[in-house]
Design a protein around this motif. Structure first.
Motif, short mmCIF file in Angstrom:
data_model
loop_
_atom_site.label_atom_id
_atom_site.label_comp_id
_atom_site.label_asym_id
_atom_site.label_seq_id
_atom_site.Cartn_x
_atom_site.Cartn_y
_atom_site.Cartn_z
N ARG A 126 14.06 5.34 -4.01
CA ARG A 126 13.15 4.78 -2.99
C ARG A 126 11.98 4.09 -3.67
O ARG A 126 11.39 4.60 -4.63
N LEU A 127 11.61 2.93 -3.16
CA LEU A 127 10.50 2.15 -3.72
C LEU A 127 9.26 2.20 -2.85
O LEU A 127 8.14 2.28 -3.35
N ALA A 128 9.45 2.10 -1.55
CA ALA A 128 8.32 2.08 -0.63
C ALA A 128 8.82 2.38 0.77
O ALA A 128 9.98 2.15 1.10
N GLY A 129 7.92 2.91 1.60
CA GLY A 129 8.29 3.22 2.96
C GLY A 129 7.13 3.00 3.91
O GLY A 129 5.97 2.92 3.51
N GLU A 162 6.14 5.08 -7.85
CA GLU A 162 5.52 4.54 -9.06
C GLU A 162 6.03 3.17 -9.47
O GLU A 162 5.22 2.30 -9.84
N PRO A 163 7.34 2.88 -9.44
CA PRO A 163 7.80 1.55 -9.88
C PRO A 163 7.25 0.40 -9.05
O PRO A 163 7.25 -0.75 -9.51
N SER A 164 6.80 0.70 -7.82
CA SER A 164 6.35 -0.35 -6.92
C SER A 164 4.87 -0.61 -6.98
O SER A 164 4.41 -1.70 -6.61
N LYS A 165 4.11 0.37 -7.39
CA LYS A 165 2.65 0.28 -7.27
C LYS A 165 2.09 -0.90 -8.06
O LYS A 165 2.34 -1.07 -9.24
N ARG A 197 2.78 -4.05 -7.78
CA ARG A 197 3.62 -5.24 -7.86
C ARG A 197 4.38 -5.55 -6.58
O ARG A 197 4.70 -6.69 -6.30
N PHE A 198 4.69 -4.52 -5.80
CA PHE A 198 5.51 -4.71 -4.60
C PHE A 198 4.69 -4.37 -3.36
O PHE A 198 3.82 -3.49 -3.39
N THR A 199 4.99 -5.06 -2.26
CA THR A 199 4.29 -4.82 -1.00
C THR A 199 5.30 -4.75 0.13
O THR A 199 6.11 -5.67 0.31
N ILE A 200 5.22 -3.67 0.90
CA ILE A 200 6.09 -3.52 2.08
C ILE A 200 5.28 -3.82 3.33
O ILE A 200 4.09 -3.49 3.42
N SER A 201 5.92 -4.49 4.28
CA SER A 201 5.27 -4.73 5.56
C SER A 201 6.35 -4.83 6.63
O SER A 201 7.53 -4.97 6.32
N ARG A 202 5.90 -4.79 7.89
CA ARG A 202 6.86 -4.78 9.00
C ARG A 202 6.29 -5.57 10.15
O ARG A 202 5.10 -5.51 10.44
#
Length: 123
Positions: A47-50, A61-64, A66-71
């Motif tokens: 899991r990367l983000a939720g 941790e791998p996402s912090k 650099r990655f952004t989740i939105s809906r």
């Protein structure tokens, strides 16, 4: 059920960016939680983000940074913006939804996965 369809994967150079999308439909009122995962062949899916129904977001941790989740419920779409990509980010990326429904006096849970979209980071 809630079909999930990912798109946006592809080949990108190191340091580049990609925006993954996951469209959902059907019984969207049952969606309790949505997330992005990724999997490298031969390894477990991580899991990367939720994001919860109420909008609370968490990153692993791998996402912090650099990655952004939105809906967007207006567009029935879950987004995953990835920047500063590295070769180690190469994987199949999956959209996930946890469904929650009150039935026969108790909460029932179910899971739905998209088909996955391949992201390749290479020069």
């Amino acid at each position: 059920q809630v079909p999930l369809v990912e798109s946006g994967g592809g080949l990108v150079q190191p340091g580049g960016s990609l925006n993954l999308t996951c469209t959902f439909s059907g019984s969207i009122d049952k969606i309790n939680y949505m997330a992005w995962y990724r999997q490298v062949p031969g390894k477990e899916r991580n899991r990367l983000a939720g994001i919860t129904h109420g909008g609370t977001i968490d990153y692993t941790e791998p996402s912090k940074g650099r990655f952004t989740i939105s809906r967007s419920y207006a567009e029935n779409t879950l987004y995953f913006w990835m920047k500063s990509l590295k070769p180690g980010d190469t994987a199949v990326y999956y959209c996930y939804a946890e469904l929650k429904e009150f039935s026969h006096g108790d909460w029932k849970y179910d899971e739905v996965w998209g088909q996955g979209t391949l992201v390749t980071v290479s020069s």
